[in-house]
Write an enzyme that holds these catalytic residues in place. Structure first.
Site, PDB file in Angstrom:
ATOM      1  N   GLU A  82       1.050  -0.718  -4.674  1.00 25.08           N
ATOM      2  CA  GLU A  82      -0.565  -0.432  -4.260  1.00 25.08           C
ATOM      3  C   GLU A  82      -0.651   1.192  -4.804  1.00 25.08           C
ATOM      4  O   GLU A  82      -0.774   1.894  -4.072  1.00 25.08           O
ATOM      5  CB  GLU A  82      -0.904  -0.463  -2.835  1.00 25.08           C
ATOM      6  CG  GLU A  82      -2.065  -0.307  -2.611  1.00 25.08           C
ATOM      7  CD  GLU A  82      -2.381  -0.168  -0.796  1.00 25.08           C
ATOM      8  OE1 GLU A  82      -1.405  -0.024  -0.361  1.00 25.08           O
ATOM      9  OE2 GLU A  82      -3.530   0.004  -0.732  1.00 25.08           O
ATOM     10  N   HIS A 105       4.395  -3.922   1.661  1.00 20.28           N
ATOM     11  CA  HIS A 105       3.460  -3.272   0.716  1.00 20.28           C
ATOM     12  C   HIS A 105       4.229  -2.933  -0.562  1.00 20.28           C
ATOM     13  O   HIS A 105       5.441  -2.252  -0.406  1.00 20.28           O
ATOM     14  CB  HIS A 105       3.104  -2.063   1.434  1.00 20.28           C
ATOM     15  CG  HIS A 105       2.095  -2.278   2.326  1.00 20.28           C
ATOM     16  ND1 HIS A 105       2.263  -2.858   3.620  1.00 20.28           N
ATOM     17  CD2 HIS A 105       0.583  -2.022   2.457  1.00 20.28           C
ATOM     18  CE1 HIS A 105       1.205  -2.609   4.381  1.00 20.28           C
ATOM     19  NE2 HIS A 105       0.157  -2.481   3.533  1.00 20.28           N
ATOM     20  N   ASP A 108      -7.043  -6.465   5.004  1.00 24.10           N
ATOM     21  CA  ASP A 108      -6.537  -5.034   5.051  1.00 24.10           C
ATOM     22  C   ASP A 108      -7.069  -4.389   6.233  1.00 24.10           C
ATOM     23  O   ASP A 108      -7.185  -4.962   7.348  1.00 24.10           O
ATOM     24  CB  ASP A 108      -6.668  -4.483   3.793  1.00 24.10           C
ATOM     25  CG  ASP A 108      -5.441  -3.533   3.671  1.00 24.10           C
ATOM     26  OD1 ASP A 108      -4.362  -3.217   4.511  1.00 24.10           O
ATOM     27  OD2 ASP A 108      -5.346  -2.724   2.584  1.00 24.10           O
ATOM     28  N   ASP A 109      -7.812  -3.102   5.983  1.00 23.65           N
ATOM     29  CA  ASP A 109      -8.428  -2.339   6.954  1.00 23.65           C
ATOM     30  C   ASP A 109      -9.976  -2.699   7.105  1.00 23.65           C
ATOM     31  O   ASP A 109     -10.892  -1.675   6.682  1.00 23.65           O
ATOM     32  CB  ASP A 109      -7.869  -0.961   6.897  1.00 23.65           C
ATOM     33  CG  ASP A 109      -6.495  -0.786   7.066  1.00 23.65           C
ATOM     34  OD1 ASP A 109      -6.057  -0.871   8.120  1.00 23.65           O
ATOM     35  OD2 ASP A 109      -5.776  -0.407   6.260  1.00 23.65           O
ATOM     36  N   GLY A 169       2.212   2.686   4.390  1.00 21.06           N
ATOM     37  CA  GLY A 169       2.116   4.187   4.296  1.00 21.06           C
ATOM     38  C   GLY A 169       1.719   4.401   2.788  1.00 21.06           C
ATOM     39  O   GLY A 169       2.259   3.601   1.877  1.00 21.06           O
TER      40      GLY A 169
HETATM   41 ZN   LIG Z   1      -2.197  -2.739   4.011  1.00 19.52          ZN
END
Ligand SMILES: [Zn+2]
Length: 493
Positions: A324, A321, A402-403, A290
């Site tokens: 970031e 995470h 990652d995405d 998130g």
């Molecule tokens: Zn991530």
């Protein structure tokens, strides 16, 4: 006569064995140094065209991908293909919003699809047939069956779930994209197909281990009924046993994930630990995700929760995470205090010198995601990225996608970016691959197997290039060149 050696024989033998091991270690190190692949790699790196380098890196044995969110892990073309194919999606039709009328009511169907969570009003929001049928006729007319989209609409649908246009950044990614297609990623037919598709795709790129961030919650049947986590586990376990999954040669494990800025995040963490504890053959760790620029999810909020979990459970990996964000803060340090041994991204560690120094030459890994950090504009120019500081100060790092579904990229792009921006040495490349397995949360027996397979793969890869002309070898490779690479590295296919 007293045999004085009798009593000490085991110790003497032990000493001799240790000496022999030490000598053979020295021999191996010397042999490795003499057979170093470094000069071959330096020549390839300095003389190859982008296409040749890409082909070489595509085939490179890469170890594991540790930071890959399941729903963002697959190229969106595959998602659309499976979602439209009734033979693979359980015979369903999905509907997507192609216009917005003034119906004077909520046409999103979110009350059914997401149990009432808020969602923005957007084009190409996709929903289940059962939800679409429950809408008023005015709302229904905003939607079109996914399988009936024309070429232009198909291209627009795909573009709507990617960051492929200037100006689309973090907000589009975090606040809009996920709402568009959430139902597809909660489907018990689509998800197992996506999983095996990814195993094949990443397997083709030389990966042997995938550790997906996948919370087993929120899945629903086509009629909207929710699916218990236990059933999600069974569905995935069964799919992983099938021939095509096994043939990919890729080992898969999952981490459970709590969404950190939500008001019930503490409960999600407790639930995540309990689930992992009772499904350890597939789920091996816990993560928090998130957006981190939402202060509601700051790490120290969860200190008591993680301490409570440590009283209850052992042997559950923690990769969280951290850092970031753009601004300096102590979130990486705070995340270590939560118990994490792996940090997702860790970008602003660079502005926390005490923690940076503390992490040198220790058993903490940073999961770097270069393409993600560039596309989401944390480092629009990768020359500014702290990755080389981490790598060359002796903090273990590995590369991750990652995405990648939203940025059209693959694992080769991560390596290509790192090589081009930071002039990687061969021993750095091999160490990253090794560390991506060494720090994986998979059980020790499987890990040992994966690491020795990796060492074997690297040795035979080096030998192949030592014994032949690299230009000749790379000319026979047909890499799957990602759209990101076509756009960014100027590689033509
Ligand atoms: Zn991530």
């Amino acid at each position: 006569m007293i045999n004085i050696y009798g009593k000490y024989r085991p110790a003497i033998l032990g000493g001799l064995i240790l000496m022999l091991v030490a000598i053979s270690d020295q021999l191996i190190t010397k042999a490795e140094a003499e057979n170093s692949f470094e000069p071959v790699w330096e020549e390839i790196k300095s003389q190859s065209t982008p296409a040749q380098l890409y082909a070489f890196l595509f085939q490179l044995p890469k170890g594991g991908n540790l930071h890959t969110h399941f729903a963002g892990s697959v190229p969106m073309e595959y998602l659309l293909e499976i979602a439209r194919d009734k033979n693979r999606n359980g015979g369903q039709e999905f509907y997507t919003r192609v216009k917005i009328n003034n119906c004077g009511e909520d046409c999103s169907g979110r009350r059914l699809d997401y149990a009432g969570t808020s969602a923005p009003i957007v084009y190409f929001q996709t929903t289940r047939e059962v939800t679409w049928k429950s809408l008023s006729s005015c709302c229904q007319s905003e939607y079109k069956p996914l399988s009936a989209l024309n070429e232009e609409e198909t291209a627009a649908w795909l573009s709507s779930v990617k960051l492929d246009r200037p100006g689309e950044g973090r907000n589009e990614f975090f606040e809009v994209i996920w709402h568009r297609m959430g139902v597809l990623f909660s489907d018990p037919h689509i998800n197992p197909e996506l999983l095996v598709t990814n195993m094949k795709l990443f397997g083709d790129e030389g990966l042997r281990y995938l550790e997906f961030q996948l919370p087993p919650r929120g899945w629903r049947h086509s009629d909207g009924r929710s699916i218990p986590a236990e059933e999600v586990y069974e569905i995935l376990k069964e799919r992983l046993k099938q021939e095509d999954a096994v043939a990919s040669g890729v080992t898969v494990r999952f981490r459970n994930v709590a969404i950190r800025y939500l008001s019930n995040a503490e409960a999600q963490i407790e639930e995540a630990f309990a689930f992992v504890d009772s499904h350890r053959d597939l789920w091996v760790g816990v993560d928090m995700a998130g957006r981190e620029d939402d202060d509601k999810g700051h790490p120290l909020r969860f200190l008591e929760t993680f301490r409570k979990m440590r009283k209850r459970y052992g042997g559950i990996g923690l990769s969280i995470h951290g850092g970031e964000v753009d601004e300096p803060n102590t979130h990486v340090r705070d995340t270590l205090l939560l118990g994490a041994t792996r940090i997702g991204h860790g970008l602003n560690l660079i502005s926390d010198p005490d923690t940076l120094l503390y992490m040198r030459n220790r058993e903490y890994l940073i999961e770097s995601c270069l393409v993600s950090n560039r596309v989401l504009e944390y480092f629009p120019n990768l020359d500014d990225h702290p990755f080389p500081e981490f790598l060359r100060l002796g903090i273990p790092v590995c590369l991750n996608t990652d995405d990648r579904g939203m940025w059209d990229s693959n694992m080769t792009d991560e390596y290509f970016s790192a090589v081009k921006h930071f002039n990687l040495r061969w021993d750095e490349i091999v160490k990253m691959g090794r560390d991506s397995l060494h720090y994986a949360f998979v059980d020790n027996a499987k890990k040992a197997e994966l690491i020795s397979a990796y060492e074997r793969d690297v040795a035979s890869f080096e030998m192949k290039y030592q014994n032949a002309n690299w230009r000749e070898l790379t000319s026979h490779i047909e890499p799957a060149i990602s759209p990101y690479a076509l756009r960014t590295f100027k590689i033509s296919n």
